[in-house]
Write a protein that holds these residues in place. Structure first.
Motif, short mmCIF file in Angstrom:
data_model
loop_
_atom_site.label_atom_id
_atom_site.label_comp_id
_atom_site.label_asym_id
_atom_site.label_seq_id
_atom_site.Cartn_x
_atom_site.Cartn_y
_atom_site.Cartn_z
N TYR A 6 0.81 -1.22 0.00
CA TYR A 6 0.00 0.00 0.00
C TYR A 6 0.85 1.27 0.00
O TYR A 6 0.33 2.37 0.21
N LYS A 7 2.14 1.16 -0.24
CA LYS A 7 3.01 2.33 -0.08
C LYS A 7 2.69 3.46 -1.06
O LYS A 7 2.94 4.63 -0.76
N LYS A 8 2.11 3.14 -2.21
CA LYS A 8 1.82 4.19 -3.18
C LYS A 8 0.50 4.91 -2.88
O LYS A 8 0.25 5.99 -3.42
N VAL A 9 -0.33 4.33 -2.04
CA VAL A 9 -1.59 4.98 -1.68
C VAL A 9 -1.59 5.47 -0.24
O VAL A 9 -2.40 6.31 0.14
N CYS A 10 -0.68 4.94 0.57
CA CYS A 10 -0.57 5.36 1.97
C CYS A 10 0.71 6.17 2.16
O CYS A 10 0.66 7.37 2.33
N GLY A 11 1.83 5.51 2.12
CA GLY A 11 3.11 6.19 2.26
C GLY A 11 3.53 6.41 3.69
O GLY A 11 4.67 6.81 3.95
N GLY A 12 2.63 6.16 4.64
CA GLY A 12 2.96 6.39 6.04
C GLY A 12 3.11 7.88 6.34
O GLY A 12 3.31 8.69 5.44
N CYS A 13 2.99 8.24 7.60
CA CYS A 13 3.17 9.64 7.98
C CYS A 13 4.66 9.93 8.08
O CYS A 13 5.34 9.46 8.99
N ARG A 14 5.15 10.70 7.16
CA ARG A 14 6.59 11.03 7.12
C ARG A 14 6.99 11.90 8.31
O ARG A 14 8.12 11.82 8.80
N ALA A 15 6.04 12.73 8.80
CA ALA A 15 6.34 13.58 9.94
C ALA A 15 6.46 12.75 11.21
O ALA A 15 7.33 13.00 12.05
N ARG A 16 5.60 11.76 11.36
CA ARG A 16 5.67 10.91 12.54
C ARG A 16 6.93 10.05 12.51
O ARG A 16 7.57 9.81 13.53
N ALA A 17 7.30 9.58 11.33
CA ALA A 17 8.55 8.82 11.19
C ALA A 17 9.74 9.69 11.58
O ALA A 17 10.66 9.23 12.28
N TYR A 18 9.72 10.94 11.17
CA TYR A 18 10.82 11.86 11.48
C TYR A 18 10.87 12.15 12.98
O TYR A 18 11.96 12.18 13.58
N ALA A 19 9.70 12.36 13.59
CA ALA A 19 9.66 12.65 15.02
C ALA A 19 10.20 11.48 15.83
O ALA A 19 10.84 11.67 16.87
#
Length: 346
Positions: free
Chosen positions: A314-327
């Motif tokens: 699902y990475k092309k439709v979700c991608g995950g929250c990049r801000a939460r990953a960074y935090a």
């Protein structure tokens, strides 16, 4: 060729009349020095129009604390942009609403973080904020001015969200948007909902969306686009994807791909919760930032994602929250830490 942005959130000022516990920009009544002047703001709009005609979200802080907000909004409208405004609603009067109408502002988003005064006021850091916001909404209703309700979901108000949705309907909102707290600015990690609650609320939201008479949208919740597809497949429902306008439902994290955030001093970021600088419109053209920024180029490549996000179907439709990953990790390409889904490839 790089696609133009579809949405731009513009922090017209970092000044605010409230003191919210979750504020992304840690806004206060003190306005930072060096905010864009009226002429610089108009120049930015000119540069945006050279790229395309995105929805321009005039935000803050509290944008209504800036005296030239109506002039700038009118300039954006005349340039062909769909201008909307995000406000806490406490400063709305009949006179201000008439000025917003005259400026061509097409919709207001009003922040309401609880169904009762105690919850909202504790969130907003000012006693009486709830009643003042409701009074502002009543002004909008009398003026027949369309508005949506935005709720930032945290541990403080998680169980109150269904009631807040019902309140939004009772108040006459045309839409209800939920945001999930990202620990940036004054937002505390301890206030984030658990990964399990995140999943539960988004599944509830999917159920509500099927039956709601007003438009519902999950923002800063990329998992929803995975859940939506999982549930639709299970139920044999074909997903209809709307790609433009207020109801656009395209993919999860739009940071750097269809969306960006511009600060009150001209800094450009993928979103307001991801403090990785892409450029500054005082130092280079907006086109240059949008098309050539290193962080934007990386965010446009789903193959650059790491961990389970990198192998997720699902990475092309979700991608995950990049801000939460960074935090959580200091790396915006790392896997989303609040997702409980296990990719089929893992």
């Amino acid at each position: 060729m790089t696609n133009p942005p579809r949405l731009i959130a513009w922090e017209l000022t970092a000044g605010c009349n409230l003191n919210c516990v979750h504020c992304r920009g840690s806004s206060t009544s003190s306005v930072p020095e060096g905010e864009l002047t009226t002429e610089e703001a108009k120049h930015f709009i000119d540069e945006v129009v050279e790229l395309g005609k995105p929805i321009l979200i005039v935000s803050g802080g509290e944008p209504l604390t800036r005296a030239d907000v109506f002039e700038i909004a009118r300039y954006g409208t005349d340039a062909g942009l769909r201008v909307v405004l995000a406000t806490n609603g406490t400063l709305l009067t009949p006179e201000i609403v008439e000025k917003l109408k005259a400026a061509g502002v097409q919709r207001l988003s009003i922040s309401l973080d609880g169904a009762i005064a105690k919850t909202h006021d504790e969130f907003r850091g000012v006693p009486g904020a709830f009643d003042r916001t409701l009074a502002g909404i009543e002004v909008l209703r009398k003026a027949d001015f369309p508005f949506q309700i935005n709720t930032t979901i945290s541990r403080r108000n998680l169980e109150e969200v269904p009631k807040t949705l019902e309140l939004a309907k009772e108040l006459g909102a045309v839409a209800y948007h939920v945001f999930f707290l990202v620990p940036t600015g004054r937002g505390e990690e301890s206030d984030e909902v658990s990964p399990a609650d995140y999943e539960r609320v988004l599944n509830w939201f999917y159920d509500m969306q099927k039956e709601s008479e007003i438009q519902l949208k999950a923002t800063c919740a990329p998992h929803y686009f995975r859940i939506m597809r999982q549930r639709a497949k299970k139920e044999g429902i074909e997903i209809s994807v709307k790609t433009h306008g207020y109801e656009a439902m395209t993919k999860g994290c739009l940071g750097g791909t269809g969306f960006c955030f511009v600060s009150s001093v001209g800094e450009v970021y993928p979103c307001g919760y991801l403090p990785v600088l892409a450029g500054n419109i005082r130092e280079q053209s907006f086109r240059d930032v949008w098309e050539n920024s290193e962080v934007f180029r990386k965010l446009r490549d789903p193959e650059a994602l790491k961990g389970k996000c990198g192998i997720c179907e699902y990475k092309k439709v979700c991608g995950g929250c990049r801000a939460r990953a960074y935090a959580a990790t200091g790396d915006y390409l790392e896997e989303e830490p609040y997702c409980i889904y296990k990719p089929e490839n893992k």
